[in-house]
Motif scaffolding. Structure first.
Motif, PDB file in Angstrom:
ATOM      1  N   VAL A  12      25.468  29.102   0.189  1.00 29.87           N
ATOM      2  CA  VAL A  12      25.467  29.342  -1.254  1.00 29.87           C
ATOM      3  C   VAL A  12      24.444  28.422  -1.928  1.00 29.87           C
ATOM      4  CG1 VAL A  12      26.846  29.211  -3.372  1.00 29.87           C
ATOM      5  CG2 VAL A  12      27.848  30.186  -1.297  1.00 29.87           C
ATOM      6  N   SER A  14      21.215  30.586  -3.400  1.00 28.65           N
ATOM      7  CA  SER A  14      21.338  30.864  -4.831  1.00 28.65           C
ATOM      8  C   SER A  14      20.450  29.898  -5.609  1.00 28.65           C
ATOM      9  CB  SER A  14      22.794  30.729  -5.283  1.00 28.65           C
ATOM     10  OG  SER A  14      23.205  29.380  -5.224  1.00 28.65           O
ATOM     11  N   TRP A  31      24.784  27.314  -8.598  1.00 26.69           N
ATOM     12  CA  TRP A  31      26.160  27.656  -8.282  1.00 26.69           C
ATOM     13  C   TRP A  31      27.058  26.549  -8.800  1.00 26.69           C
ATOM     14  CZ3 TRP A  31      29.609  25.011  -5.045  1.00 26.69           C
ATOM     15  CH2 TRP A  31      29.050  23.961  -4.297  1.00 26.69           C
ATOM     16  N   PHE A  51      27.982  31.904  -8.331  1.00 35.65           N
ATOM     17  CA  PHE A  51      26.572  31.640  -8.037  1.00 35.65           C
ATOM     18  C   PHE A  51      25.723  32.546  -8.909  1.00 35.65           C
ATOM     19  CE2 PHE A  51      27.592  34.973  -4.979  1.00 35.65           C
ATOM     20  CZ  PHE A  51      26.500  35.831  -5.068  1.00 35.65           C
TER      21      PHE A  51
END
Length: 171
Positions: free
Chosen positions: A144, A148, A151, A164
């Motif tokens: 993540v 991203s 987040w 995210f």
């Protein structure tokens, strides 16, 4: 839009009710399954939908994410692939670590950005742990963080929302 899927059109296998056979991925089959998921759970673009906190819900969440990103928002195959992977990780955390009966899923789009949120009733915060190359678990938030643009976790009166955001090109 689906250049890497060229040649897969028309590969849908005949329906067999008695035996569950694996179905080759085709846009037709995937659209049909996504429509069923939208009918069953609701539209995550118009508000939070609730899914049972079970491993099979990750499949529905991935399918919904893919459909929203590709078909509704017209995002690239790579952005869609990353979003599907990250949703899978957030849903996996909600299912494995919270003991909840349900979790919420919401998808939002605004100029230049997309945001996906997974809400659960636990106030336990997820931890971003260092990951070594050979580690086979604990990669969820690492992915993540890497894939991203932003987040975070918002604590709520009852639970939390892990989210995210990714930059996306406006068409």
């Amino acid at each position: 839009m689906m250049g890497d899927m060229a040649g897969l059109e028309g590969m849908e296998q005949p329906r067999q009710r008695a035996v569950a056979t694996p179905v080759r991925w085709t846009p037709n089959v995937e659209d049909e399954l996504a429509l069923k998921a939208l009918e069953l759970f609701g539209n995550p673009m118009t508000g939070e939908i609730r899914l049972p906190s079970q491993p099979r819900s990750a499949v529905a969440a991935r399918r919904l994410t893919q459909t929203v990103c590709l078909r509704h928002w017209g995002l690239t195959a790579q952005i869609t692939e990353h979003a599907v992977l990250l949703v899978s990780e957030l849903v996996g955390n909600a299912v494995r670590h919270t003991g909840a009966r349900y979790f919420g899923l919401r998808m939002r789009r605004r100029r230049g950005w997309m945001r996906i949120e997974v809400r659960d009733p636990s106030r336990g915060l997820p931890c971003l742990i260092p990951v070594r190359e050979m580690d086979t678990s604990g990669r969820g938030l690492f992915l993540v963080d890497k894939l991203s643009d932003r987040w975070g976790v918002d604590l709520l009166a009852c639970g939390k929302t892990t989210w995210f955001e990714m930059r996306v090109a406006d068409r």
